[in-house]
Design a protein around this motif. Structure first.
Motif: not given
Length: 404
Positions: A205, A207, A238, A240, A275, A382, A384
């Motif tokens: 994911e 970030v 995903q 973020i 996270i 955050i 997403i």
């Protein structure tokens, strides 16, 4: 004749024994995600093969997409026909007439996994090879490095014929090794780190820290585009987005310039770890390369790591810049990475960052700030977004057009 499907062979999955089907199911899902840009294509998988049923889709475009998916050893577009000697003879003749050009050599390779079929592999080679000579009398057989290697596979459900085999990306299916949080900047290194983690089966994911108005919408789009480039190796990712303006302004106001980068990275690490905990990740991944910039020293890494006990994976840590650039160009992220949009790590970068920061000094400066409150507010804010491979289709179509 038109290809009916693409037969996909697995890579390292042959070593997984009892866990094999878990890996195969993960690979099937990844292939389905990557090929979602071709709505008519359907994917199935069993213990030794996966099949991408074309249903009229352009096989050349599907081939280009499959070349990128981790966990695939190789694959072949195939013709699926009835398990009948006469049907096979007719199909072999039709295929050879379509692809044969004067002076070409050929070889016929048969494999029979259905041992109830009336001919064994040797007899199939002889019978079908004879059919080729009957259709093209002047063709030359050659066992080593022929121009055409026509492969016939007799399986329980049908017979499959192919003459093209493409090499896959290897590695492990994305997600088969657990989940990690990739600290994705807009630079060259972090997308490469993400790619290398994906190759070993880590579901990432991304970030990304944004500090508007200091960082622009262009910088955020750049990070989205880099993430989308990574989706072609295993499917959806995903993304973020972390609001970081308040923290950077607080650090700028309350810490000495030499420690700005150290404290910034310590906050990024804390937030990424929080996270990770919420989203059930196992590790943190970043693009640090030892000694590449003044802040990426062992002393600096130690001081930054001190805020977490979570394992930090640095896939490019021992590479020099040229090695990283080579990979970035190979995976098509380089041109995006060099777009001139500043990210959080560069907007307040000091002229002389501390190359050997001390943990105790960093902790002392952080006592001037509400560390926990800053982290909590950042995590609470955050956003997403699911990044899919859809936008990559245009690039694939352009590549196909150039090949044709």
């Amino acid at each position: 004749m038109q290809y009916s499907e693409i037969m996909i062979r697995y890579g390292e999955l042959s070593t997984k024994h009892k866990n094999r089907m878990r890996f195969i199911n993960k690979l099937r899902n990844n292939i389905s995600d990557v090929l979602s840009i071709y709505p008519q294509v359907k994917v199935t998988a069993d213990r030794d093969r996966a099949h991408a049923y074309l249903n009229g889709a352009d096989y050349t475009a599907v081939v280009e997409s499959l070349k990128q998916v981790f966990g695939i050893q190789n694959f072949s577009p195939v013709y699926k026909v009835e398990k009948s000697v006469e049907v096979l003879k007719s199909a072999v003749q039709e295929i050879m007439k379509e692809i044969y050009k004067e002076g070409m050599t050929f070889k016929l390779t048969s494999k029979r996994s259905d041992h109830n079929f009336e001919l064994d592999s040797r007899e199939l080679n002889q019978t079908l090879g004879g059919a080729v000579f009957e259709a093209i009398p002047n063709v030359q057989a050659q066992m080593k490095n022929p121009d055409i290697n026509l492969q016939v596979e007799i399986r329980e459900e049908a017979a499959y014929l192919s003459y093209e085999t493409f090499r896959g990306a290897g590695g492990l299916p994305v997600g088969s090794s657990g989940k990690g949080m990739l600290m994705l900047s807009g630079g060259i290194d972090s997308p490469v780190a993400g790619y290398l983690a994906l190759k070993r089966g880590v579901d990432i994911e991304a970030v990304h820290f944004a500090s508007p108005p200091y960082t622009s919408p262009g910088a955020l789009k750049k990070a989205h585009d880099l993430t989308r480039k990574l989706t072609k190796f295993g499917g959806n990712i995903q993304f973020i987005e972390v609001p970081f303006t308040e923290i950077q302004e607080e650090i700028k106001a309350k810490a000495p310039e030499a420690y700005l980068m150290t404290l910034t990275r310590r906050f990024m690490m804390r937030i990424t770890d929080r996270i990770r905990e919420v989203r059930n990740g196992l590790v943190i991944i970043n693009g640090e390369s030892l000694g590449q910039v003044a802040s990426q020293t062992l002393e600096s890494m130690q001081t930054i790591n001190a805020v977490t006990s979570t394992p930090i994976i640095r896939p490019v840590v021992t590479m020099d810049k040229l090695e990283i650039i080579d990979i970035a160009q190979e995976i098509d992220t380089f041109e995006i990475s060099i777009q001139p949009f500043e990210d959080c790590c560069t907007i307040f970068a000091p002229d002389r960052p501390k190359t050997n920061p001390k943990i105790e000094n960093a902790e002392q400066y952080e006592k001037r700030m509400d560390v926990e409150g800053l982290v909590e507010r950042a995590v609470a804010g955050i956003m997403i977004t699911k990044i899919t491979p859809q936008a990559e289709k245009d690039a694939v179509d352009e590549l196909i057009d150039n090949l044709l």
